[in-house]
Each structure stands twice: as structure tokens, then as C-alpha cells.
Design a protein around this motif. Structure first.
Motif, PDB file in Angstrom:
ATOM      1  N   PRO A  22      -4.695  52.317  32.466  1.00 17.93           N
ATOM      2  CA  PRO A  22      -4.802  51.974  33.891  1.00 17.93           C
ATOM      3  C   PRO A  22      -3.476  52.142  34.615  1.00 17.93           C
ATOM      4  CG  PRO A  22      -5.981  50.362  32.572  1.00 17.93           C
ATOM      5  CD  PRO A  22      -5.275  51.258  31.601  1.00 17.93           C
TER       6      PRO A  22
ATOM      7  N   PRO B  19     -13.531  50.129  35.127  1.00 20.29           N
ATOM      8  CA  PRO B  19     -13.221  49.061  36.080  1.00 20.29           C
ATOM      9  C   PRO B  19     -11.749  48.655  36.041  1.00 20.29           C
ATOM     10  CG  PRO B  19     -15.307  48.613  35.014  1.00 20.29           C
ATOM     11  CD  PRO B  19     -14.741  49.817  34.330  1.00 20.29           C
ATOM     12  N   ASP B  20     -11.126  48.631  34.860  1.00 11.48           N
ATOM     13  CA  ASP B  20      -9.693  48.323  34.748  1.00 11.48           C
ATOM     14  C   ASP B  20      -8.852  49.247  35.609  1.00 11.48           C
ATOM     15  OD1 ASP B  20     -10.318  46.436  32.933  1.00 11.48           O
ATOM     16  OD2 ASP B  20      -9.153  47.292  31.268  1.00 11.48           O
TER      17      ASP B  20
ATOM     18  N   VAL C  27      -9.844  50.892  38.237  1.00 10.29           N
ATOM     19  CA  VAL C  27     -10.094  50.622  39.656  1.00 10.29           C
ATOM     20  C   VAL C  27      -9.198  49.498  40.134  1.00 10.29           C
ATOM     21  CG1 VAL C  27     -11.836  49.936  41.330  1.00 10.29           C
ATOM     22  CG2 VAL C  27     -12.467  51.414  39.417  1.00 10.29           C
ATOM     23  N   GLU C  28      -9.116  48.449  39.331  1.00  9.31           N
ATOM     24  CA  GLU C  28      -8.288  47.303  39.685  1.00  9.31           C
ATOM     25  C   GLU C  28      -6.824  47.722  39.859  1.00  9.31           C
ATOM     26  OE1 GLU C  28      -7.789  42.966  37.633  1.00  9.31           O
ATOM     27  OE2 GLU C  28      -9.602  44.130  37.154  1.00  9.31           O
ATOM     28  N   SER C  29      -6.336  48.503  38.883  1.00 11.88           N
ATOM     29  CA  SER C  29      -4.937  48.941  38.960  1.00 11.88           C
ATOM     30  C   SER C  29      -4.690  49.809  40.181  1.00 11.88           C
ATOM     31  CB  SER C  29      -4.568  49.734  37.698  1.00 11.88           C
ATOM     32  OG  SER C  29      -4.438  48.885  36.599  1.00 11.88           O
TER      33      SER C  29
ATOM     34  N   ARG D  51      -6.347  49.886  43.023  1.00 11.22           N
ATOM     35  CA  ARG D  51      -6.444  49.164  44.293  1.00 11.22           C
ATOM     36  C   ARG D  51      -5.183  48.379  44.609  1.00 11.22           C
ATOM     37  NH1 ARG D  51     -12.858  47.776  44.305  1.00 11.22           N
ATOM     38  NH2 ARG D  51     -13.462  49.677  45.417  1.00 11.22           N
ATOM     39  N   LYS D  52      -4.383  48.103  43.590  1.00 12.57           N
ATOM     40  CA  LYS D  52      -3.103  47.444  43.866  1.00 12.57           C
ATOM     41  C   LYS D  52      -2.175  48.370  44.645  1.00 12.57           C
ATOM     42  CE  LYS D  52      -3.280  44.269  39.973  1.00 12.57           C
ATOM     43  NZ  LYS D  52      -3.154  44.345  38.509  1.00 12.57           N
TER      44      LYS D  52
ATOM     45  N   TYR E  50     -14.767  53.078  45.071  1.00 10.24           N
ATOM     46  CA  TYR E  50     -15.216  53.175  43.684  1.00 10.24           C
ATOM     47  C   TYR E  50     -16.712  53.441  43.677  1.00 10.24           C
ATOM     48  CZ  TYR E  50     -16.394  51.570  38.948  1.00 10.24           C
ATOM     49  OH  TYR E  50     -16.867  51.473  37.663  1.00 10.24           O
TER      50      TYR E  50
END
Lengths: 248, 248, 248, 248, 248, 248, 248, 248
Positions: A61, A85-86, A88-90, A92-93, A100
Motif C-alpha cells: 500500500p 482496500p488497504d 485505497v486507504e493509503s 486516500r491519505k 474506488y
């Protein structure tokens, strides 16, 4: 680096506007960016305004987010495929507005509008289980600047479902056909249209499909002309190629 | 056990300095150590000062630590490959200074310095996802006493990234090329250099790469001369062989 | 074309000793010769004095003779592999002194002497039926300027036959091991020497060897370090690589 | 049979200009011709003026000649692929002006001129042995109404041979790349152009190429975008698809 | 049901001591026991006193325990292979003294002593990771009434480890050789002994071993006579067959 | 859409009772229902009263429940195969009386009675581990309106277990034989009966069964006439075909 | 070379009855004979009086005759397998009394009588087409000193043919079962006897038998215990192993 | 031998009309005839009046003629498949009226009439090259007593050719569909009919069809229910099974 580029550089060196060492450096550095774990190819994108693409699988990620962060500095559209999903989270930071698509497993970041050609691409899916690959193809074609028509679940076991959509299929400039199991759908479509068909075998199925091998072999040995095949589950490759043909 | 060794032993027996039973025992015991679950080969290491190597996969953490503990008594460098975090924990109980390389999945224990030859080995990686295998190769080559140059993410899809590093590649005494998918990079490198190329197919990819088979077949059938292939994902084997050639 | 070449050309353009158009032409033409059915690569040979090599299979006798005729103008040694008797006849019309090795299926034309290094290459054959591939390797290594020791029919079914020749094997700088069926011989040799082993699987055998697949897989998964593999039946590739290592 | 055709037929039935039984018959018979051993598809050709194509393999010379004889009555261009000399002899009895291309193994009968588009197709061949497949592709593209540029023997083992022809490759509207062995050439070409690449694996080679499997897998898993693959040795399919794209 | 049994039954029917219907019933029922989910074969065991064997994989813990419970009523030794800890727990509820071998993944229940023949079986293991399969073979041979000698970790990469144990190997009546990766060890052992060798390929390894295929093919194509092969990882089959030969 | 349907529609158009546009619409819409993620084929079911079938694998629980909900409006029996417990939960929300068969992994919803033919189908299972596939076949045959006889665990290793049930097997109108590993049971049954045998290979086993490949190949190459094969683990396909034959 | 041999040699050296150089020479030379194209293993034969065996395939007629000529000097029985009529002709020039078995493709030369054990080997053939492989097994077993019972054409499609010969099969000490296609016969035999079964898959068949692969996989995955497998078509290997077991 | 037979025999023994030894003999001999190279199964034919079938491949012309000669004594129809012209010549010496079908490679000898059922079998062929396999199926079905409708060259590349014959296909009681390459035709037919479809993959094609593998996998993984598959090129098996179903 084509002949024109080389001519200009040589001319610059001859007239003295370019130093030899600078020319050497320029040849070495202007097309790539080294991030340590990745060497990004700036060349094509700069020239074409095409989106920049990240293949997520096998990257961490952090690596995906790092590449996105660098690419954001270049103001192009960005597409990441096979994301978790991991990731995506990274991402979006560093870019909260990243879109997504859960089915397609893609992240899309739209920085500018690409003008659409009048023609469209049809993405035809044999079964519900083939949707993730088909959606990856559709999303790719869209972010590369194409209109897409989706036709879902029209496999050969009930072939009249296909005939109901024949006008949409026949008016498309290029058809992407996504199928698992026996992979017969591209043969049928290829026999019905006068336009290129891009066949995408999927690993969907069980038993003797051996991870998509049966669909792959079926599509490769298809008797219908005008059909070519991309790798198993390679929705991105199909969408990219279809865009290339649609925008010729 | 070569002819010289045999001559000496026979001479010792003839002159009476060696008893027949002792000679028999010596032949049986001096080269191996039986740990119950493993029979350690002391022979080559004793003679060459080479590191001792443990292949982690399929062993329990306790077995790996037990083998390390025995090897520590022999004052050689130690390399363990394909280790899991569990194994690292176990090993550090018997040797706290063991170095763990997360990417390469290796444990290295350096007990003495090995002099480096003036030449170096280049480790060239096609994509970011091939890094673990490439790093295993690099770490192996280093602990066996070689200087290593790393070149990352220069696959054939953007082949000018490779040309930017051509001087580093051409001056290497031996090149290790690590690639998954179609495995085309070793063919390209092999066509550009006059030195041996060791090709390492990786299982990275999806679809018709079938666990590295596509890269393996591509590398085996490569048209470029001077190229040979090791097993899929076998970074250690490539690093070991490269060291052997570099130190010839 | 390395960085030095590029520097010189740029310098020539800058000082005006080289015209831009000439520079472009030079970049395009000096390394290849187009015969219509073949594009001959003059580049490496010119620089290294290495033999020029023709791969016979899939070419017509006339094409092989035509390529030989062109190569003769360049005064290098010439090697043709996988030749048929028809090709030999055609080639002898343009070069009567061409040597035909029936077992190895090669044509060799020696135009100049290449100095030999002091070390030698051992070519080890598992069975009588593997001789054609082994001989192709040996002939290749010889015309590329190496001394070769041949060790015949020492397969693992009677492994003491191998031990009788251990001194020759251990003193070689590099070993080529040619084997069909289970392909176990390179593992044994690799466990006995400290030098690189090049394993050549052959398609010799029957039943579950599947055209050399069993030997290939056996060699790739070999537990002995220092071993790498070339394509099935690829005696030429093994001889070429061994020469490269022996002449390092 | 598209929606327009159906509308017209229904309208004819409604207005009484078409009898129900006639309409049924018409639906059944106007698109095919039954020769006993073959059911010829008249449909697409009638509408498009495209050549009619016969796949020779597995047919007897008499069957091929019989199909040609029927097709001659329809005044279209005719292409027969995978023909043997026997078939040529049989066909020339019913059509003496049939052109036989020995390398491509094709028969072509030109009955009318097809206007050419301004763009062209490049057919790129990795090695001399791939020529028959490449020529089948080129002949197909030509009889379907396209200009073709041939680039021969520019495989990856001497990749600078390819760069010398880069301008021809980059200006083509679509590239066909024909390669056996490791099949790496399409990856390289795909990384250099912005146009569709049609990859044709060939069964040329030996050892682990397994009848073209290595080239096929290499091309399918290619990392270069814009590439798709047709069946092994399927020069016709590549030529047909390239024509379709070039004439879009 | 052999000829003797049939004779007796026919005689019984003739003399009237057996009714026709009873004879039919007897033929139908005395050899099997139907548990609903399993049809247990009582036939061979009754006659030979051999242990009864349960193959655990694919059965539920309840099914395994149910079969054990039924078998306990027959007072034979019992062996269950490929058991999971869950199965052990279930079985111990119906038979607390069941012995669980963690490495071999077996449950053994010893109800009576089987006399041992004077000869023994050697179980030879190439690597530490092959131990579970080897242990399954050894445990099977032991419960079927044989003495077993275990020789561990003597693979071909350090073949002198094998020679140290040569006397134990040569005096065995039959050798079981368990190896993964290239599977070369049985070839070596087969060339050294005059007794049958049972080769067991294991799925241990990585890369091109393809789940044991490389070892399997290597063993099948072994050049050493006197060797035969059982299924990949089939330690039970090897132990059973070795027992059969040792007790001939 | 058969010839009768077409005749009626044409007649309606001719007499003016059907408008042309209506006719076109009718052709397009009456046979399918588009749910967005699935295109349901209403055609056959409407006409035959057969159950409607949902293939669960690769669908989300919500999609399965959605399809069930739509199908309930049509008052047919419903069968869902390859369901997970999650899907059962979702389906029971829209249809609490859905029957879940844990072994067969099926959901059955019985809305109306189908009359049974006098003959029956035998489902014969080689081993306990083949039960899930066999049960899927049996459940399918039952909901399609057939009587089923189950014969369990009569594999070839104890072939007399089969002979005990020979009368049941011989009186069946069609036999389904489910077997993994070597897949020999259908050959045996096929040699004993005069009725069609449907062979179902299963992926049960280990080692060289390669996910059911060994059973599949064994069944395909069976020497017994009257046998045909469905896909690996395809219990549904066997049950459906057997029903078709039994109800002829 | 076992421990006893080594002890004696060492003792000889110690007492001075053996010179060191002689000892070295002796170790090197007494077990093999180098013919240039073949290295003959004299070791086992000398000790055991077993026949000497030549594998004909891949050798020239001259090589086979040369090896026979050398072997004749050693007064042992000789067996050559996979011979062609050409080889027979060549061999008869050096040994006119050589017996040629056309079906088995063997040459046998009987120089001395080997005493037969009281037990016999059964060779069971599934179909007429499997006879060459079965006969190779039988001839091998006979020349190695065994009585053989042949049972022909009793494949599983008519399994009662097998039961008619059950007494012969059950009284054999070891059974060789030769079968192509689905290879089910060894499973059946293995379930009927208490003795070792050696399964020989043959390449006989068509379609999905893939050169014997289907029979091979079927035999390997056989559920019957006591069965092991040799290579496809390896009649010699089966006969040799059966002899080894029968003469234990 | 079913339960009734056994009852009668037991009754005969009980009443003394059958001696025990005679009963044993009877069990052994009445069903088979041993010709030395073949064991003929008289059992089913005697009871059913079905034709007797000889599989020609792998037999000598003399063996085929010998089996025919024996079978003629039994006054049944005879079918021989996979015959060569040599076999035809040999058979005509013992039976001049034998009919040879060149396309189907069959010999048929009609000794008596078999009454035909009212329904028929459709044999549908995808391409001209599939005709030999289709004709073998048709000839087999005919000699076993069935009416056959042949539909030729209606593959999926021009699928409207199939729809023109839809009434013949839909009214058949069972359809045999013969196809090579991608093998998609059975999927289409299976989606259009309510009757069993027997799919026959053929080895016709080139490239990635791998001897019929692509068609085989495509047919096995077909999404259309009611379809089962026989071996590649197994026209006989399809004809036999279709006859069995048609005559139920």
C-alpha cells in the motif's frame, strides 16, 4: 525516442545551443523517474496526455500511495488496477478524492477532461461472475476517454439473450467480450459483427477450466475471424486496446 | 573426497600412522553432522570458508534455530533463506545479532570478512513485484563476497529505462536478470552484453503466467546466447552461481 | 551502441566533421546487413572477432548457403548448427572446405586461429543417445576458442563410472552436463565440484519424459547450487555460455 | 440478419408483397449454399464485397477446387490458406489464373480491385523461420485491400536491427509482430508505439517451446499495453484483424 | 471370493445344508458393512489379520470416529492416515489409547501383536521437509509388522552423506526412497543396491516442481532398474507395498 | 424461438393483429428479464415447467437472493447450487421455507409437484469423499422429477462391494458414477450394464490427481462403451442430463 | 564399492601386498569398460551373474553390435531391448545365434542356464495393442531366470474375462499388469490379490490419452494398495523389478 | 452374470442336474473365446443381438481378419473401426461382402436386419475437416439400428447456417455434435434443444488446439446443461451411446 527527437538534439549540439554533457544527461534523465522501488516511465504520458497507470498487485500500500503522490505532481488522470482496500486507504491519505470501484478493483483520479470520440465500445459479459473483469475493462476504457455500453450475462447457454442486444453490439466500433468456462461467446459475437472483437478469458469456473485455460484455448482457436485475445482476467489490457482502436 | 585425500589416507594406513578402523571411521564421519532431523554437510565449507546455507521452507522454527546453533560452533558466515518471522525470532534466541532482511526473507550472520574481487555483479529487476527474488539474489551474492549493483524496474514495456543504465550493465562481470510475466528482459540484456546472463523467472503475475511457467519458458527459449536459467523464484541459486563466476 | 560511441558521434557532429544526415545514416546502417530473408547482425562480431553463427533449422539450403557466402566476405570463423545433409551440399558449393560433423549436425569454417586460454571445459554425457547434443556443445566451445574434455556415458545408473573421471571433472573451469530421462546427472556433478555447471536437458527417452520435460524439470529443481539450465537439446547455447565463462 | 432486414421482411409480409411461406423459405436459404461437404456462408461477403476465404487444411484437393468453382460464380476475390501443391493443381483446373504463394501457402484469385486506405500495416518478423506465417498475414492483408510494409529478421537477440526500422513501425496504423521461441518481440514493439499490436506466436523452435506454447504464453503475459494475441501460426487471423482495424 | 469359497458354498447348497436364498444373502452380505457414508470392506482383513486402514482426508471427524468405532468391534490393529487434530480428538472419545503421530499425521491403534520377519525395510529421506511423507511410510510399515531403519537428509546435493549409510541400505530387503524437487535420490540408490526400490515423490519444493510433478517425472524416467513409483506424497502406499514385499 | 413461433408472429403481422413495432419488441423482450447483474432466461422454463436453476459460485449473497426473489414470482421450483451458508441466510430472508442441503451445497424451493416416471436413476459413489458431488447430482435429479437410488463407497479397491448392489445398478435407466483418483469405477459399471453411464470425475484426492485431471482423463479414455463424461465436480450437470434421459 | 571391499583394499595397502598407485588404479578401472561411445558397467554383472542389458533406442546398429561383441567376451546372457530390424542384422554378424522376438522388439543371447525359483510371475495385458510392452516384460523376466504366465486381453470393459483367470493371478508371486487408455486394470487386480502389482502404462490409445499420460495418472492415483508404477511403455523395467521380487 | 443366472445355476446344483465341477467350468468358459492374441467377449452380444465391434488400431491386418472370421460363425452384424486399407484387404479374403466406408474408416458386415425405432439421431458437424469422426459416429449408430440425419459444416463462425436446420435438430431424440478448434458448437446446440447432446471433440485444427485439447476443455466446461463429452475423435463412442439412448 524517435528520429525527429534525435535530429533536434544533434542540431542543438551542432549549433552549440546544447552542450555534449547536457545532451547525454538529457538522453538519460528526461523520460524516467526513479523512486527506489519503481522506475516511472514519463515518456508516453507527457506526449499524449494519457492517464498514468499503476498495477497494484504485488506492491505494498505504501508503494502504491508513493507512486500516486509523485504522479499527482504531473496533473494527469491516474488509474490504479488490482487494488486492495488497504491500498485505497493509503491512497486516500495523499488524495482524498480518489474514486474506488469495488467491483472493478480500481482507483481512478480524474484531473482533467478527455474529449470523447463519437463512437463507443461495447463490453459484453457472459456471466455474472465475469463482472469484475468486465468492469475493469469498462472503467479503463472510460478513463482513457471513451463511451462504453455494458451488456451483461448473455452467455451462449441462452443465446437469444444476446440477439436481443444485437443492434447495440453491431453499432459498436469495437467489442470487448468477457467470458469464462468454455469461452465460446467471442466466437458467436465475432461471427455476427464486422468490427474487431477483443476476447478476455476469465478464470471463473470450476473443474476442467484450470484457472481460465479452457476459456483461453477456446478463444485462441476460435473459428471467427477478427478476434484476438488478451491475458486471462486482463480487463485492463482489453480496455486499453479497445480505447486505442476506438480513438484511432 | 578427491584423489589427493584418498592418497594421503592410504599413505597413512601404509605407514601405520592411521589404523584401518580409524580410516574407516574417518571416511564415515568427518564430512557430516547428524542432528536427527538434518544431516549437515561440513565438507565444502571447511575447505572453502564459504558461508553455510539453510533453506528455511518446510522446516520448523526450532529446526532452523538448531541448525544455526550447530553452525555457530564452526565460525563461518551463515545464510538462511525463505525464512518466516517465526524463524527469525527463534534464531535470535541463539544469535541475537542475526540480520533479518524483510524483503529478501533472509537471515544473515557475519562471523568473518570475505575479501571482495574487483569486479561486480549486476542484479536487474523487471518490475517492483520481482524485488523479493532479486533481493534474495543480491543478499546471497553479497554474503558470498561480491559487490552488487542493483537496477530496479526496467522491464521491456518501457525499454528506454534499461538503456539509461547500460554502462552499469555492460561493465558487470555477470548479470542476474529477474523477471516475471513474459520474462523477456533477459533476452534483451543478453543481446546487449558480452558477459554471462543468469535469468531468474518469477511467479509474479496473473492469468496465463501459470505460476511462473510463462517466464520460465520464455527465458529457456530465449534467442540470445550466453543466457542460462535457474528455477522459478530461485534468487539464492542465481546469487550463488553469479558469485561462483565472479570469483573464478 | 554504448555511451562512448554516442559521445564520439556527438563530438563529430559538434566539430562539424560529421554531417547530421551522415550521423543518422551511420546510426541506422553500420551494424546490420539485410539479405531480404535475413538481417545479419554485424555488430558484436566486428568488435570481438567471435565466430558468426547460423541456426539452420527452418531455413532452406539456399538461405543457409546465401548467409555463409555473405559471411565469408568478413573473414571470420563460421559455425552453422542444426544442419541437414542438403544444407551441407549447398554450403560446399560456395565453400568447399566447410567441415561437416555428422553427430553434432554442424558445419564449421575456420578462417583464422583463436588463441586458447589455459583452462578447459568438460562436456559430460549421461548416455550414448545424448551424444549429438553433447557434441554440438563441444564443437561450439572449440570453434569459439576453448579446449574441451569429453566424458561419455557416465549416467547415474552406474554412478561409479563418474567417480573414475572425477579428477578431470574437478579441474575443469566449467562443466557442461548433458542428460535426458530423469536428468539427475547435473545434480550429482554440481554436488561434487566448486565450479559452474551448465545443465543441458535432452529429449532422449520415452514415456513420461515428454520430449525432454522430465529432464528439464529435474535440472531446474536440482538441489545442487551452482547449476543453471539451457533449453532442451540446446548444445550450442551451453557451448557458447561455457566459452564465455572459460574466457572471462 | 439484422433488425433492418427483419423490419423489411415483416413489412413485405404485412403489405402482402411477401407470402408467409416465401418469407420462411427466404430466411432459411438466402444466406448459405450447401455443397454436401461444406455449407458456404454467402451472407457477409454479399454485403461487404470482402474476399471469400477457404481454409485448406483437412480438406481434399477436390473439395477445395469445388468450393472455388462455386465461389467463382459470385465474382468476389478469393483467398485459400494452408494449401498444398495438390490443391493448387486442382484449383488451376477450374481457374488457371489462380496465384500460388509458395512461402505463404496461399492461393489468391483477384476478380476485382478493392480501394486502398492511405494508411498501411507493418508486418514484423523475428526470424527467417517465421516467414511463412508472416507472409500468410501479409498476403491476407493485401487481398483484403491494404498496403503492407514487411520488416524481416529483427528479433530481440540483436535489438538494434529493430531500431533501424523504427520510423516505418511507428507510422504504421497497426503492427503485426510474428515471433517464435520466447516471443518477446511484440513486448518490445508494444512499448515503442502508440498503435495496436497484433502478436502472432509461431511454432518455430525446439526444446521447451512446445509447439509454440512458450511464444504464446510470453505474448499473452506481455507487460506492454495495446497488444493482443491470435492463435499459434495464425497468420491469416492476424492479417484479417489488421485489415479490419486499418479500414475502420 | 475365490474358487474354494465358491466350491464350499455350492457343496452346501447341493447337500441341502445351505438354502438357495441363504446362499444368495451370504454372497451379498458377509464381506461388507454399510455405515451409510462408507461401505467397509471386511473381506481381506478377516482372512489376513492385517490392520484395517482409514484414509482421513475428505472425511469429517465424526465419520472417522464412526468407522473406528465399528472397526474396534473386530479386534484388529487400526491405522488412520492424513488425520487432522480434530479427528484425533473425535477418535479418542471412542478409543482413548489411540496413538497420534504428529509428523506422520497418523492414528494407530494396536490391538494385537504381529510377528516380525528377520529382514527390515530402509526408509531413506532426501531432505528435512520430506519427513512427514517418510514417517507415514515408516509408521505404516511398522504397524503392518516390519522392522524399519530410518535414514534422514541424505539428498544428492551432498551425496557422500548417503555413502556413509551404504551398509544399512544394502542390507535392507527393500528400500523406500522419499524425495522432492528433482527426485534424483532413487536413481542413485537404485544404482547401488540389488533390491527393490520404491520411490515416493513429494510435493516439497517451489518453482518448477509444480506440486511434485518434477520429482514424479524424474523418478518415472529413472535410468536405474529395479525402481518403481507410487503417487506423490503417498507414504502409506509405499509402506504398504514394502511390507508386502518384505513379508513375502 | 422455433419455426412455429415465427409463423404465428408473421401471420399476426399480416392480418394486422400485430403491429410491426410490437412484433419487434416482442421478439426482443418476452424471453429474458434483466436484473442489472444478471439476465434471466425465462424461455425454456415457461414452456416446460422445469425448475429454474441458479449457479451460486462467484455471485454475492445479495445477488443470489435477488434472483430467487424474482423467480418466486414465476411459481416454479427453484434450485441453487454451490451455495455458501451466507447465501442460505440471504435467501431465507426472502423465502423462509428454502431447504438447505449441507452436503450437496444446494438450496431447493419446491413450489409444485412434478410427476415421476416409473424408472429411476442410480447415483453410484466411489468413496466417502465424493459424496458432496454425488449428492448434488441426486438432489438435482430429484427436483427435476426423478426417483434416485444412492449407492455409496463402492470403489474399485474392493470391487465386490459393487457386485452386491448389481441388481439395483442393472435395473436403473441411467447410472451416474461419481469417482475421484483414478476414476476407474465408470469403466467397471459401463462394462456391466446396457444403459447409459454418466461419469463425473471429482477433484478428490492428492498427488498426481492434479485437481481431478487423472479421473477426468481416465473416464474419457474409458474402454467401456456407453459412457460419457461431464466436467470435474459437475454433479448438477450429471443430474440434469440423467433427468433428461430418464424422462425421454 | 561397499565397506568390505574398502577394508580389504586398505588391508592390502597396509601389509604392502598392494601398492598405493595400484590401489588407486584398481579403484578407477575394474568396474567399467570404455568403448568410446559407451562406458559399460561390469560391476553388478560380474558379481551376480545377471544378464547384461543394452537399451537399443538412440544407438546406431553399429554401436549395438559393438557392445554385444564386447559383452560376448564375458560369457553372460545378453538382452537388448527396443531393437530395430537393422540392429538385429548387425548383431547377427557378430553372433548368429541371437534370438529376435519381433513383438517384444528384443534380442536375447543365452550363454548359460539360470536356475528358476518355484514361484512364477503373471503378466496380464488389458488389450491386444498392449502386447509389445507386455511381451518385453515377459521376455525380460524369463531371461533373468523366472517362469512367466501370460494372460491376454482381459481389460475392464469385459471384466468377467479377468475373473476366469483369477486362480492363475492369485497364485502368482508378483503380477505385472500392462494397460493403456484409462489404465484401470491394475486397480482391479490390486484389489483382488495379496501380492505386489507392478503397473505398466502404455501409450496405446488415442485422443485424451496423450501418449500414455491418462493411463499413467490413473495407475498412480489408484486406490488399490500394493501397486506401484514404472514408466510408460517400460516393459523391461517391470520385468526386471518383478524378477528381483520373485527371486528375493 | 446377474442374480437370475446365479439362482438358476444354484438350483441346478441343488437338484443334482448340474455337477459342481460342471458348474465351476460353466462359470469360467461360456462368456469368452480366447484367440491367443485376443479374448473375445461373447456375453452381451449373445443376449442382445447387438453388433460385435472390433477396434482396429494397434492390431495387425491378420489379427483383424482372424477376429472377423471367428465372429462370422456367430451370425451377428459386425463393425470394425479405425481400419486401414490393409485391414480391408485382409478382411475381404474371409468375407468378400464387407462394406468399407473410406471417410469413416470402418468395415461393416450386415448379417441380419435390426428393427428401427421411430425416432432419429442427428449428427451435426462443425467443419468439413470433422467429417471422418462424424461419419464414424453415423455409421456406428446406423449399424446398431438407428435412423441418422446428417447436418454438415454449420460451425459457430456463421451461426445462421445452424439456425436454418433448427427443426431437424430440435426433433431429434439425441444430438451428436462433432467439432474441433474451440469446440463451441455443442454449447450452442445444447442451449437450443431439450434433448441430450453428446459432444465429440476432434483433433482437427492447429496451434493452441493441442491435439483436440482446446475443443475437449471447451466442451467439458460448456455452460449449456444436458451436454456430456466423449473422448477426442471418438465417433464410435458417441454413436454407440446415442444408439443406447435412442433405443431406450
Amino acid at each position: 525516442m524517435n528520429q525527429d527527437d534525435l535530429s533536434k538534439l544533434l542540431a542543438g549540439v551542432k549549433t552549440g545551443t546544447v552542450e555534449i554533457n547536457d545532451a547525454l544527461e538529457q538522453l538519460k534523465n528526461f523520460t524516467v523517474k526513479d523512486l527506489g522501488y519503481a522506475t516511472i516511465d514519463n515518456h508516453r504520458e507527457l506526449r499524449t496526455g494519457y492517464p498514468e497507470v499503476i498495477y497494484g498487485q504485488g506492491k505494498t500500500p505504501e508503494q502504491v500511495a508513493g507512486i500516486v503522490q509523485y504522479m499527482l505532481t504531473r496533473h494527469n488522470n491516474i488509474l490504479a488496477t488490482r487494488v486492495t482496500p488497504d491500498m485505497v486507504e493509503s491512497v486516500r491519505k495523499v488524495c482524498p478524492e480518489a474514486e474506488y470501484n469495488h467491483t472493478a478493483r480500481t482507483i481512478a483520479i480524474r484531473m482533467k477532461e478527455i474529449p470523447l470520440p463519437p463512437t463507443y465500445i461495447a463490453v459484453i459479459t457472459a456471466g455474472t461472475s465475469d463482472l469484475p473483469v468486465a468492469e475493469e475493462a469498462a472503467v479503463t476504457a472510460e478513463i482513457f476517454g471513451n463511451r462504453v455500453e455494458r451488456i451483461v450475462d448473455v452467455g451462449v447457454a441462452g443465446i437469444h439473450r444476446l440477439y436481443n442486444r444485437l443492434d447495440v453490439i453491431r453499432q459498436a466500433r469495437v467489442n470487448i467480450v468477457v467470458a469464462g468456462m468454455e469461452g465460446a461467446l467471442p466466437s458467436i459475437v465475432g461471427g455476427l459483427v464486422d468490427k474487431p472483437v477483443i476476447a478476455v478469458p476469465t478464470s471463473v469456473g470450476y473443474g476442467a477450466n484450470f484457472g481460465g485455460l479452457s476459456a483461453l484455448l477456446g478463444m485462441l482457436t476460435s473459428c471467427a475471424s477478427g478476434t484476438s485475445v488478451v491475458n486471462i482476467d486482463n480487463g485492463f489490457g482489453a480496455g486499453f486496446l479497445a480505447s486505442m482502436i476506438n480513438r484511432l
